[in-house]
Structure formats: C-alpha cells, structure tokens
Design a protein around this motif. Structure first.
Motif, short mmCIF file in Angstrom:
data_model
loop_
_atom_site.label_atom_id
_atom_site.label_comp_id
_atom_site.label_asym_id
_atom_site.label_seq_id
_atom_site.Cartn_x
_atom_site.Cartn_y
_atom_site.Cartn_z
N ASN A 17 63.05 130.99 49.28
CA ASN A 17 62.00 131.19 48.29
C ASN A 17 61.15 129.92 48.29
O ASN A 17 61.42 128.99 47.56
N ARG A 18 60.16 129.89 49.13
CA ARG A 18 59.32 128.70 49.28
C ARG A 18 57.88 129.03 48.91
O ARG A 18 57.41 130.15 49.10
N THR A 19 57.21 128.00 48.42
CA THR A 19 55.80 128.19 48.10
C THR A 19 54.97 128.09 49.38
O THR A 19 55.46 127.70 50.43
N ALA A 20 53.72 128.45 49.26
CA ALA A 20 52.82 128.37 50.41
C ALA A 20 52.59 126.92 50.80
O ALA A 20 52.85 126.00 50.03
N CYS A 21 52.09 126.71 51.97
CA CYS A 21 51.80 125.35 52.44
C CYS A 21 50.72 124.71 51.56
O CYS A 21 49.92 125.39 50.93
N SER A 22 50.71 123.40 51.57
CA SER A 22 49.72 122.71 50.75
C SER A 22 48.35 122.71 51.44
O SER A 22 48.22 123.12 52.59
N CYS A 23 47.40 122.21 50.74
CA CYS A 23 46.03 122.17 51.27
C CYS A 23 45.92 121.23 52.47
O CYS A 23 45.11 121.44 53.35
N LEU A 24 46.75 120.20 52.49
CA LEU A 24 46.72 119.27 53.62
C LEU A 24 47.24 119.91 54.89
O LEU A 24 46.81 119.58 55.99
N ASP A 25 48.19 120.83 54.75
CA ASP A 25 48.80 121.46 55.92
C ASP A 25 48.01 122.65 56.43
O ASP A 25 48.00 122.93 57.62
N CYS A 26 47.38 123.36 55.52
CA CYS A 26 46.74 124.62 55.88
C CYS A 26 45.42 124.75 55.12
O CYS A 26 45.41 124.79 53.90
N SER A 27 44.33 124.82 55.84
CA SER A 27 43.02 124.89 55.17
C SER A 27 42.80 126.22 54.45
O SER A 27 42.01 126.31 53.53
N LYS A 28 43.54 127.28 54.83
CA LYS A 28 43.39 128.58 54.16
C LYS A 28 43.96 128.55 52.75
O LYS A 28 43.59 129.37 51.92
N SER A 29 44.89 127.64 52.48
CA SER A 29 45.48 127.59 51.14
C SER A 29 44.66 126.72 50.19
O SER A 29 44.98 126.63 49.02
N CYS A 30 43.62 126.09 50.68
CA CYS A 30 42.76 125.27 49.82
C CYS A 30 41.84 126.15 49.00
O CYS A 30 41.36 127.18 49.47
N SER A 31 41.59 125.72 47.78
CA SER A 31 40.61 126.44 46.98
C SER A 31 39.22 126.07 47.50
O SER A 31 39.01 124.99 48.02
N PRO A 32 38.27 126.95 47.36
CA PRO A 32 36.93 126.66 47.89
C PRO A 32 36.30 125.48 47.17
O PRO A 32 36.49 125.29 45.97
N ILE A 33 35.54 124.71 47.89
CA ILE A 33 34.85 123.55 47.33
C ILE A 33 33.61 124.06 46.59
O ILE A 33 32.84 124.86 47.13
N PRO A 34 33.43 123.62 45.34
CA PRO A 34 32.25 124.09 44.61
C PRO A 34 30.97 123.55 45.26
O PRO A 34 30.96 122.45 45.82
N PRO A 35 29.90 124.32 45.19
CA PRO A 35 28.65 123.86 45.80
C PRO A 35 28.07 122.67 45.04
O PRO A 35 28.30 122.50 43.85
N ASP A 36 27.33 121.86 45.76
CA ASP A 36 26.67 120.72 45.12
C ASP A 36 25.52 121.21 44.26
O ASP A 36 24.66 121.96 44.72
N VAL A 37 25.55 120.79 43.01
CA VAL A 37 24.49 121.17 42.08
C VAL A 37 23.62 119.94 41.86
O VAL A 37 24.12 118.89 41.47
N PRO A 38 22.35 120.03 42.16
CA PRO A 38 21.49 118.85 41.97
C PRO A 38 21.39 118.50 40.49
O PRO A 38 21.41 119.37 39.62
N ASP A 39 21.33 117.21 40.22
CA ASP A 39 21.20 116.75 38.84
C ASP A 39 19.83 117.14 38.28
O ASP A 39 18.82 117.06 38.97
N LYS A 40 19.85 117.55 37.03
CA LYS A 40 18.58 117.86 36.37
C LYS A 40 17.94 116.55 35.94
O LYS A 40 18.61 115.66 35.44
N GLU A 41 16.66 116.46 36.14
CA GLU A 41 15.95 115.24 35.77
C GLU A 41 15.66 115.26 34.28
O GLU A 41 15.24 116.27 33.73
N PHE A 42 15.89 114.13 33.63
CA PHE A 42 15.65 113.97 32.20
C PHE A 42 14.37 113.17 32.06
O PHE A 42 14.35 111.98 32.33
N LYS A 43 13.28 113.84 31.70
CA LYS A 43 11.98 113.18 31.63
C LYS A 43 11.36 113.38 30.26
O LYS A 43 11.47 114.43 29.64
N ILE A 44 10.70 112.32 29.80
CA ILE A 44 9.91 112.35 28.57
C ILE A 44 8.53 111.84 28.95
O ILE A 44 8.41 110.73 29.46
N PHE A 45 7.51 112.63 28.72
CA PHE A 45 6.13 112.28 29.10
C PHE A 45 6.04 111.93 30.58
O PHE A 45 5.36 110.98 30.98
N ASN A 46 6.76 112.66 31.41
CA ASN A 46 6.77 112.49 32.86
C ASN A 46 7.27 111.11 33.30
O ASN A 46 6.93 110.64 34.37
#
Length: 75
Positions: A17-46
C-alpha cells in the motif's frame, strides 16, 4: 503475471500500500503550475500610486513639523 503501475498512481494491492511517486520522481504526479498573472499597475493621476502616497505623507509631515516649529512657539 506482474502488474505495472504508472508513476502518478498509488500502488494498492494485497501486499503493498504505497502512495504515488513524488513530484521530483515523476512529472505526471506534479500539480500544474499556475499561469503567471501580470501585476496590476496602481496609478493615481497617471503616476505610480505609491509615489503619490509617499509625496502626500511627506508634505503632511513637513506641514506638521513647520507648524510645530514656527507657529506654535509664538503663542
């Protein structure tokens, strides 16, 4: 007759009764990497918002300082 398992699935049998391989051993067991979200610019009067807030704070503090040095001692 041996059963083979994919590295991303756990091994569950009568003998093991063993768990699945870790992310280091098997890339299929890794959770997907979230996409890069660009930072929103904080501007006052441009202008960068944090610069505007810093300038307002400096002006406020200089005003209080000037009042405490030049106006209050005359009373």
């Amino acid at each position: 007759n041996q059963t083979t398992f994919v590295c991303s699935e756990p091994i569950i049998s009568r003998y093991e009764n063993r768990t699945a391989c870790s992310c280091l051993d098997c890339s299929k067991s890794c959770s997907p990497i979230p996409p890069d979200v660009p930072d929103k610019e904080f501007k006052i009067f441009n202008i960068d918002g944090w610069v505007v807030i810093a300038i307002i704070c400096i002006i406020f503090l200089l005003t209080i300082f000037s009042i405490s040095i030049f106006i209050i001692p005359k009373f």
